[in-house]
Design an enzyme around this catalytic site. Structure first.
Site, PDB file in Angstrom:
ATOM      1  CE1 TYR A 150     -20.770  62.769  94.823  1.00 28.31           C
ATOM      2  CE2 TYR A 150     -20.625  65.161  94.946  1.00 28.31           C
ATOM      3  CZ  TYR A 150     -20.594  63.994  94.201  1.00 28.31           C
ATOM      4  OH  TYR A 150     -20.375  64.055  92.849  1.00 28.31           O
ATOM      5  NE  ARG A 191     -27.752  63.748  92.789  1.00 22.44           N
ATOM      6  CZ  ARG A 191     -26.990  62.973  92.019  1.00 22.44           C
ATOM      7  NH1 ARG A 191     -26.933  61.677  92.227  1.00 22.44           N
ATOM      8  NH2 ARG A 191     -26.281  63.488  91.024  1.00 22.44           N
TER       9      ARG A 191
HETATM   10  P1  NAD Z   1     -24.751  57.982  87.321  1.00 22.57           P
HETATM   11  O1  NAD Z   1     -24.621  58.243  88.788  1.00 22.57           O
HETATM   12  O2  NAD Z   1     -26.060  58.246  86.681  1.00 22.57           O
HETATM   13  O3  NAD Z   1     -24.312  56.490  86.993  1.00 22.57           O
HETATM   14  C1  NAD Z   1     -23.369  55.870  87.803  1.00 22.57           C
HETATM   15  C2  NAD Z   1     -22.994  54.509  87.230  1.00 22.57           C
HETATM   16  O4  NAD Z   1     -22.167  53.900  88.208  1.00 22.57           O
HETATM   17  C3  NAD Z   1     -24.163  53.572  87.011  1.00 22.57           C
HETATM   18  O5  NAD Z   1     -24.091  53.010  85.702  1.00 22.57           O
HETATM   19  C4  NAD Z   1     -23.966  52.495  88.078  1.00 22.57           C
HETATM   20  O6  NAD Z   1     -24.400  51.208  87.666  1.00 22.57           O
HETATM   21  C5  NAD Z   1     -22.468  52.546  88.279  1.00 22.57           C
HETATM   22  N1  NAD Z   1     -22.033  52.029  89.569  1.00 22.57           N
HETATM   23  C6  NAD Z   1     -22.615  52.241  90.778  1.00 22.57           C
HETATM   24  N2  NAD Z   1     -21.949  51.567  91.730  1.00 22.57           N
HETATM   25  C7  NAD Z   1     -20.913  50.937  91.103  1.00 22.57           C
HETATM   26  C8  NAD Z   1     -19.872  50.095  91.541  1.00 22.57           C
HETATM   27  N3  NAD Z   1     -19.772  49.749  92.831  1.00 22.57           N
HETATM   28  N4  NAD Z   1     -18.981  49.624  90.636  1.00 22.57           N
HETATM   29  C9  NAD Z   1     -19.093  49.969  89.328  1.00 22.57           C
HETATM   30  N5  NAD Z   1     -20.061  50.769  88.841  1.00 22.57           N
HETATM   31  C10 NAD Z   1     -20.964  51.235  89.731  1.00 22.57           C
HETATM   32  O7  NAD Z   1     -23.592  58.777  86.556  1.00 22.57           O
HETATM   33  P2  NAD Z   1     -23.043  60.262  86.780  1.00 22.57           P
HETATM   34  O8  NAD Z   1     -24.084  61.147  87.403  1.00 22.57           O
HETATM   35  O9  NAD Z   1     -22.428  60.624  85.476  1.00 22.57           O
HETATM   36  O10 NAD Z   1     -21.900  60.111  87.891  1.00 22.57           O
HETATM   37  C11 NAD Z   1     -20.626  59.583  87.562  1.00 22.57           C
HETATM   38  C12 NAD Z   1     -19.595  60.193  88.486  1.00 22.57           C
HETATM   39  O11 NAD Z   1     -19.622  61.620  88.366  1.00 22.57           O
HETATM   40  C13 NAD Z   1     -19.775  59.910  89.968  1.00 22.57           C
HETATM   41  O12 NAD Z   1     -18.497  59.719  90.555  1.00 22.57           O
HETATM   42  C14 NAD Z   1     -20.415  61.185  90.494  1.00 22.57           C
HETATM   43  O13 NAD Z   1     -20.158  61.390  91.869  1.00 22.57           O
HETATM   44  C15 NAD Z   1     -19.693  62.211  89.659  1.00 22.57           C
HETATM   45  N6  NAD Z   1     -20.352  63.520  89.559  1.00 22.57           N
HETATM   46  C16 NAD Z   1     -21.643  63.614  89.125  1.00 22.57           C
HETATM   47  C17 NAD Z   1     -22.229  64.871  88.999  1.00 22.57           C
HETATM   48  C18 NAD Z   1     -23.652  65.038  88.495  1.00 22.57           C
HETATM   49  O14 NAD Z   1     -24.200  66.140  88.662  1.00 22.57           O
HETATM   50  N7  NAD Z   1     -24.243  64.047  87.869  1.00 22.57           N
HETATM   51  C19 NAD Z   1     -21.494  66.018  89.315  1.00 22.57           C
HETATM   52  C20 NAD Z   1     -20.180  65.892  89.738  1.00 22.57           C
HETATM   53  C21 NAD Z   1     -19.601  64.630  89.857  1.00 22.57           C
END
Ligand code: NAD
Length: 248
Positions: A150, A191
């Site tokens: 990641y 998670r």
């Molecule tokens: P999430 O992970 O709960 O949701 C992710 C969404 O992505 C889902 O709706 C899923 O259907 C969609 N998705 C998955 N594979 C896909 C694909 N191939 N094409 C299109 N859509 C797809 O949402 P989140 O936790 O807000 O994460 C969003 C972004 O933020 C990610 O890039 C994640 O790495 C990043 N991020 C998350 C956190 C956290 O703590 N949640 C922290 C830092 C960065």
């Protein structure tokens, strides 16, 4: 209405930060194309003024080109899609690695390549266009246990962001990266629930944020709007941390 008259594409807008961003950007006057692979999640956005949904898998190269062909030239692009691989380097199979690279970085390269020509056309007319790439505090900024695949891919997002910013700074196109702390989203819940003791796991995730709590998606949307709007017109090539004090 800080995004009035702006057309913005958001990937992974079905849930979590992408969804919150779609709703917040539309409330600020943008025309938002909200995309995801989860049709039910997309359907829950139907009827919100300013939002149009599209099924779009960010790893699909042909679909990327077709979407760029179909949509109008963009003022804003929020590359939000990403996934978490849980494990040390000893746990990363070649398939895990390829998937992390494909979802977290190759997709952003392809989508940016497909939409930048149209964004430059818009910038020529309006003077500005903005790409926001989703990175993380877990990247080249900081290492976390069990996050090697990641963090490596999210570090690559920062390199991509700076490269695009440097190449197009003279043509009105800005590119920045959002680096959130730990945000309470459906995937984070997944998670947490995967631990033997989810209650303790949630406490542990919250404890690593010096500010004392997990972030909500609404802690992120003001910065997302800012970076997509003309209010940030002098900001480009930056990794913008919204991390509850983790990197103080
Ligand atoms: P999430 O992970 O709960 O949701 C992710 C969404 O992505 C889902 O709706 C899923 O259907 C969609 N998705 C998955 N594979 C896909 C694909 N191939 N094409 C299109 N859509 C797809 O949402 P989140 O936790 O807000 O994460 C969003 C972004 O933020 C990610 O890039 C994640 O790495 C990043 N991020 C998350 C956190 C956290 O703590 N949640 C922290 C830092 C960065």
């Amino acid at each position: 209405m800080r995004l009035k008259d702006k057309t913005i594409l958001i990937t992974a807008a079905g849930q979590g930060m992408g969804r919150a961003a779609a709703i917040a950007c539309a409330a600020e006057g943008a025309k938002v194309f909200a995309t995801d692979v989860n049709r039910d999640a997309l359907a829950s956005l139907d009827g919100i003024t300013g939002i149009e949904t599209r099924y779009f898998d960010v790893t699909d190269a042909a679909a990327t080109l077709a979407l760029a062909e179909e949509l109008p030239d963009l003022d804003g692009l929020f590359n939000c899609a990403g996934m978490v691989h849980n494990g040390t380097i000893l746990d990363i199979s070649d398939a895990d690695w390829d998937l992390s690279v494909s979802v977290n970085i190759t997709s952003m390269v392809r989508i940016s390549r497909a939409f930048i020509p149209g964004m430059l056309r818009r910038a020529e007319i309006t003077g500005t266009a903005s790409i926001l790439n989703m990175s993380s505090m877990a990247s080249s900024i900081k290492g976390f246990p069990m996050r090697t695949a990641y963090g490596t891919t999210k570090a690559a997002v920062l390199g991509l962001t700076k490269g695009i910013a440097a190449d197009f700074v003279g043509q009105g196109l800005r590119c920045n990266a959002l680096c959130p702390g730990t945000v309470d989203t459906p995937s984070l819940r997944g998670r947490i629930d995967a631990f033997d003791d989810p209650v303790q796991a949630e406490k542990d995730f919250a404890a690593r944020q010096p500010i004392g709590r997990l972030a909500t998606v609404n802690d992120m949307t003001p910065t997302i709007i800012h970076l997509l709007s003309d209010g940030s017109s002098y900001v480009t090539g930056q990794a913008v941390l919204v991390d509850g004090g983790v990197t103080i």
